[in-house]
Write a protein that holds these residues in place. Structure first.
Motif, mmCIF file in Angstrom:
data_model
loop_
_atom_site.group_PDB
_atom_site.id
_atom_site.type_symbol
_atom_site.label_atom_id
_atom_site.label_comp_id
_atom_site.label_asym_id
_atom_site.label_seq_id
_atom_site.Cartn_x
_atom_site.Cartn_y
_atom_site.Cartn_z
ATOM 1 N N LYS A 1 28.096 -39.666 -21.560
ATOM 2 C CA LYS A 1 29.014 -40.327 -22.490
ATOM 3 C C LYS A 1 28.232 -41.219 -23.449
ATOM 4 C CE LYS A 1 32.901 -40.302 -19.268
ATOM 5 N NZ LYS A 1 33.477 -39.120 -19.930
ATOM 6 N N GLY A 2 28.699 -41.240 -24.702
ATOM 7 C CA GLY A 2 28.047 -42.052 -25.720
ATOM 8 C C GLY A 2 28.738 -41.870 -27.055
ATOM 9 N N VAL A 3 28.372 -42.691 -28.006
ATOM 10 C CA VAL A 3 28.948 -42.630 -29.352
ATOM 11 C C VAL A 3 28.096 -41.704 -30.208
ATOM 12 C CG1 VAL A 3 29.547 -43.935 -31.412
ATOM 13 C CG2 VAL A 3 29.861 -44.954 -29.143
ATOM 14 N N VAL A 4 28.705 -40.635 -30.713
ATOM 15 C CA VAL A 4 27.973 -39.688 -31.553
ATOM 16 C C VAL A 4 27.756 -40.303 -32.930
ATOM 17 C CG1 VAL A 4 28.018 -37.420 -32.643
ATOM 18 C CG2 VAL A 4 28.870 -37.691 -30.306
ATOM 19 N N LYS A 5 26.498 -40.458 -33.305
ATOM 20 C CA LYS A 5 26.148 -41.022 -34.601
ATOM 21 C C LYS A 5 25.576 -39.989 -35.556
ATOM 22 C CE LYS A 5 24.994 -45.553 -32.628
ATOM 23 N NZ LYS A 5 23.906 -46.560 -32.464
ATOM 24 N N ASN A 6 25.089 -38.885 -34.989
ATOM 25 C CA ASN A 6 24.373 -37.923 -35.818
ATOM 26 C C ASN A 6 24.386 -36.557 -35.147
ATOM 27 O OD1 ASN A 6 22.618 -36.725 -37.679
ATOM 28 N ND2 ASN A 6 20.817 -37.372 -36.524
ATOM 29 N N SER A 7 25.039 -35.590 -35.782
ATOM 30 C CA SER A 7 25.088 -34.244 -35.206
ATOM 31 C C SER A 7 23.911 -33.384 -35.659
ATOM 32 C CB SER A 7 26.398 -33.556 -35.608
ATOM 33 O OG SER A 7 26.490 -33.445 -37.026
ATOM 34 N N VAL A 8 23.201 -33.813 -36.710
ATOM 35 C CA VAL A 8 22.086 -33.036 -37.249
ATOM 36 C C VAL A 8 20.898 -33.115 -36.292
ATOM 37 C CG1 VAL A 8 20.452 -32.793 -39.159
ATOM 38 C CG2 VAL A 8 22.828 -33.423 -39.614
ATOM 39 N N GLY A 9 20.412 -31.973 -35.860
ATOM 40 C CA GLY A 9 19.226 -31.940 -35.007
ATOM 41 C C GLY A 9 19.492 -32.002 -33.523
ATOM 42 N N VAL B 1 19.707 -31.095 -21.999
ATOM 43 C CA VAL B 1 20.987 -31.767 -22.241
ATOM 44 C C VAL B 1 20.757 -33.235 -22.596
ATOM 45 C CG1 VAL B 1 23.171 -32.476 -21.197
ATOM 46 C CG2 VAL B 1 22.286 -30.175 -20.787
ATOM 47 N N ALA B 2 19.847 -33.893 -21.880
ATOM 48 C CA ALA B 2 19.573 -35.303 -22.153
ATOM 49 C C ALA B 2 18.992 -35.495 -23.551
ATOM 50 C CB ALA B 2 18.611 -35.862 -21.106
ATOM 51 N N LEU C 1 16.018 -38.546 -34.654
ATOM 52 C CA LEU C 1 15.773 -37.645 -33.538
ATOM 53 C C LEU C 1 15.422 -38.430 -32.273
ATOM 54 C CD1 LEU C 1 13.684 -34.951 -35.435
ATOM 55 C CD2 LEU C 1 16.063 -34.736 -34.663
ATOM 56 N N ALA C 2 15.711 -37.828 -31.135
ATOM 57 C CA ALA C 2 15.559 -38.495 -29.839
ATOM 58 C C ALA C 2 14.128 -38.952 -29.591
ATOM 59 C CB ALA C 2 15.985 -37.546 -28.724
ATOM 60 N N THR C 3 14.006 -40.151 -29.042
ATOM 61 C CA THR C 3 12.722 -40.643 -28.562
ATOM 62 C C THR C 3 12.638 -40.431 -27.054
ATOM 63 O OG1 THR C 3 13.536 -42.883 -28.124
ATOM 64 C CG2 THR C 3 12.725 -42.421 -30.357
ATOM 65 N N ARG C 4 11.440 -40.512 -26.520
ATOM 66 C CA ARG C 4 11.233 -40.330 -25.083
ATOM 67 C C ARG C 4 12.025 -41.364 -24.283
ATOM 68 N NH1 ARG C 4 7.796 -37.861 -21.616
ATOM 69 N NH2 ARG C 4 7.295 -38.952 -19.683
ATOM 70 N N GLU C 5 12.007 -42.609 -24.755
ATOM 71 C CA GLU C 5 12.710 -43.680 -24.045
ATOM 72 C C GLU C 5 14.213 -43.408 -23.990
ATOM 73 O OE1 GLU C 5 10.471 -44.090 -26.464
ATOM 74 O OE2 GLU C 5 8.811 -44.764 -25.176
ATOM 75 N N GLU C 6 14.782 -42.949 -25.099
ATOM 76 C CA GLU C 6 16.220 -42.651 -25.134
ATOM 77 C C GLU C 6 16.567 -41.508 -24.195
ATOM 78 O OE1 GLU C 6 17.080 -43.966 -29.800
ATOM 79 O OE2 GLU C 6 16.443 -41.926 -29.310
ATOM 80 N N VAL C 7 15.691 -40.508 -24.119
ATOM 81 C CA VAL C 7 15.940 -39.362 -23.239
ATOM 82 C C VAL C 7 15.912 -39.791 -21.779
ATOM 83 C CG1 VAL C 7 15.035 -37.137 -22.454
ATOM 84 C CG2 VAL C 7 15.053 -37.684 -24.902
ATOM 85 N N LEU C 8 14.912 -40.569 -21.410
ATOM 86 C CA LEU C 8 14.778 -40.989 -20.011
ATOM 87 C C LEU C 8 15.969 -41.831 -19.558
ATOM 88 C CD1 LEU C 8 10.957 -41.832 -19.842
ATOM 89 C CD2 LEU C 8 12.141 -39.781 -19.020
ATOM 90 N N LYS C 9 16.531 -42.630 -20.461
ATOM 91 C CA LYS C 9 17.695 -43.443 -20.118
ATOM 92 C C LYS C 9 18.910 -42.579 -19.794
ATOM 93 C CE LYS C 9 16.531 -47.613 -22.761
ATOM 94 N NZ LYS C 9 16.890 -48.442 -23.948
ATOM 95 N N LEU C 10 19.008 -41.424 -20.444
ATOM 96 C CA LEU C 10 20.176 -40.561 -20.240
ATOM 97 C C LEU C 10 20.030 -39.620 -19.050
ATOM 98 C CD1 LEU C 10 21.168 -39.507 -23.883
ATOM 99 C CD2 LEU C 10 22.294 -41.162 -22.408
ATOM 100 N N LEU C 11 18.811 -39.343 -18.632
ATOM 101 C CA LEU C 11 18.601 -38.333 -17.589
ATOM 102 C C LEU C 11 19.395 -38.615 -16.322
ATOM 103 C CD1 LEU C 11 14.817 -37.317 -17.670
ATOM 104 C CD2 LEU C 11 16.807 -35.806 -17.823
ATOM 105 N N ASP C 12 19.433 -39.860 -15.890
ATOM 106 C CA ASP C 12 20.125 -40.200 -14.644
ATOM 107 C C ASP C 12 21.646 -40.197 -14.785
ATOM 108 O OD1 ASP C 12 17.741 -40.471 -13.305
ATOM 109 O OD2 ASP C 12 17.578 -42.620 -13.726
ATOM 110 N N LYS C 13 22.137 -40.141 -16.017
ATOM 111 C CA LYS C 13 23.590 -40.182 -16.241
ATOM 112 C C LYS C 13 24.220 -38.797 -16.288
ATOM 113 C CE LYS C 13 23.304 -44.434 -18.971
ATOM 114 N NZ LYS C 13 23.635 -45.068 -20.276
ATOM 115 N N ILE C 14 23.385 -37.764 -16.216
ATOM 116 C CA ILE C 14 23.899 -36.414 -16.383
ATOM 117 C C ILE C 14 24.401 -35.855 -15.063
ATOM 118 C CG2 ILE C 14 23.241 -34.035 -16.941
ATOM 119 C CD1 ILE C 14 21.328 -35.152 -18.989
ATOM 120 N N GLU C 15 25.621 -35.365 -15.080
ATOM 121 C CA GLU C 15 26.180 -34.690 -13.912
ATOM 122 C C GLU C 15 25.849 -33.220 -13.983
ATOM 123 O OE1 GLU C 15 30.306 -35.414 -13.720
ATOM 124 O OE2 GLU C 15 30.127 -37.591 -13.941
#
Length: 305
Positions: free
Chosen positions: A240-248, A275-276, A287-301
């Motif tokens: 879950k999150g707020v979509v700010k940018n669909s490009v990329g 997915v993350a 575009l996604a940074t490594r830090e942003e990706v790692l924060k989301l990994l544990d939230k994925i079902e």
């Protein structure tokens, strides 16, 4: 080594404003200029994930010079074919109450210049990975992807294809390692309305029967489904999150999948990372940074069966 190919790179001129009034003078509140194109997006996200890669493609004119400069400045390796005539395209992306885009056509590419790209592809070796992403510009033969895949056939190169419609359908017979249609594109490929997970799985399996080894279907906020080459079905809800940018976001999912797969060749891990990473780009202005990706990994079902 990983190589990406972008036939028609661009400078993306992104403009933000409260609302867009058609037929009137609109003044931007903010603006950015980025190098664009699906393969370039994959290269840049891979770089953010600390995966070394080389971006290939065509660049021309003053815009092409800026594309190459900015991609290099980002930290990516490049080996573009420099066109003798024309300018790389400029894409205008308007972010207001609704998102709108105006995409340029791009320059003409000669047969000789296409041959130069094949010379560069000739250095790809067994164990390397090649990403073919985006549409083929009108200046090139419609079967350019097919020719590249035939050229590299039986060399032990894993090829990832992120394309749409007939373009994707025609290359599946060359057994790409991964393809990434979305739900809408599955509908367009088979001329049906794909509505639910059963439909997605059914038509993704049909693409496997034709030749694709792994089929990753993105479903935007609904998550994604992967059918891997071992016939395992993986399903994940998007965090879950707020979509700010669909490009990329789709390109980021491809980059994340590749990065995850390279860790230990585990499809579940690759899927989660894909997915993350796609979600991280959707939730960010860039575009996604490594830090942003790692924060989301544990939230994925996840749900595998």
């Amino acid at each position: 080594m990983i190589f990406t190919v972008t036939f028609n790179p661009s400078l993306d001129y992104v403009v933000g404003l409260d609302s867009f009034r058609e037929g009137e003078v609109n003044r931007s509140e903010w603006e950015h200029i980025y190098p664009g194109g699906k393969g370039i997006n994959v290269s840049m996200v891979l770089k953010n994930l600390d995966i070394r890669n080389i971006a290939l493609g065509f660049v021309g004119g003053f815009t092409g010079k800026e594309i190459q400069r900015s991609v290099k400045e980002f930290g990516c390796y490049t080996d573009f074919v420099k066109l003798k005539a024309g300018n790389s395209r400029i894409n205008v992306k308007i972010k207001a109450d609704k998102e709108s885009e105006i995409n340029g056509q791009g320059p003409d590419i000669s047969e000789k210049e296409l041959g130069e790209l094949f010379e560069k592809l000739g250095f790809i070796e067994k164990g390397d990975m090649l990403v073919l992403a985006g549409s083929i510009p009108a200046a090139l033969p419609e079967d350019s992807y097919e020719k590249i895949m035939k050229f590299l056939e039986n060399r032990g190169v894993k090829i990832v294809v992120d394309a749409t419609g007939e373009l994707l359908l025609k290359v599946v017979k060359y057994k790409p390692f991964l393809i990434k249609p979305n739900k809408k594109e599955l509908s367009e490929i088979f001329g049906v309305m794909v509505e639910n997970r059963e439909d997605i799985i059914s038509y993704a399996k049909r693409l496997q029967e034709i030749g694709a080894k792994n089929v990753l279907v993105s479903m935007a906020g609904e998550g994604a489904i992967l059918i891997d080459e071992n016939n395992h079905i993986h399903e994940m809800q998007a965090p879950k999150g707020v979509v700010k940018n669909s490009v990329g976001a789709g390109d980021s999912m491809v980059a994340g999948f590749i990065a995850g797969y390279l860790l230990n060749h585990d499809f579940e891990e690759a899927f989660r990372m894909g997915v993350a990473t796609g979600s991280a780009s959707a939730f960010s202005e860039t575009l996604a940074t490594r830090e942003e990706v790692l924060k989301l990994l544990d939230k994925i079902e996840k749900n595998e069966r």
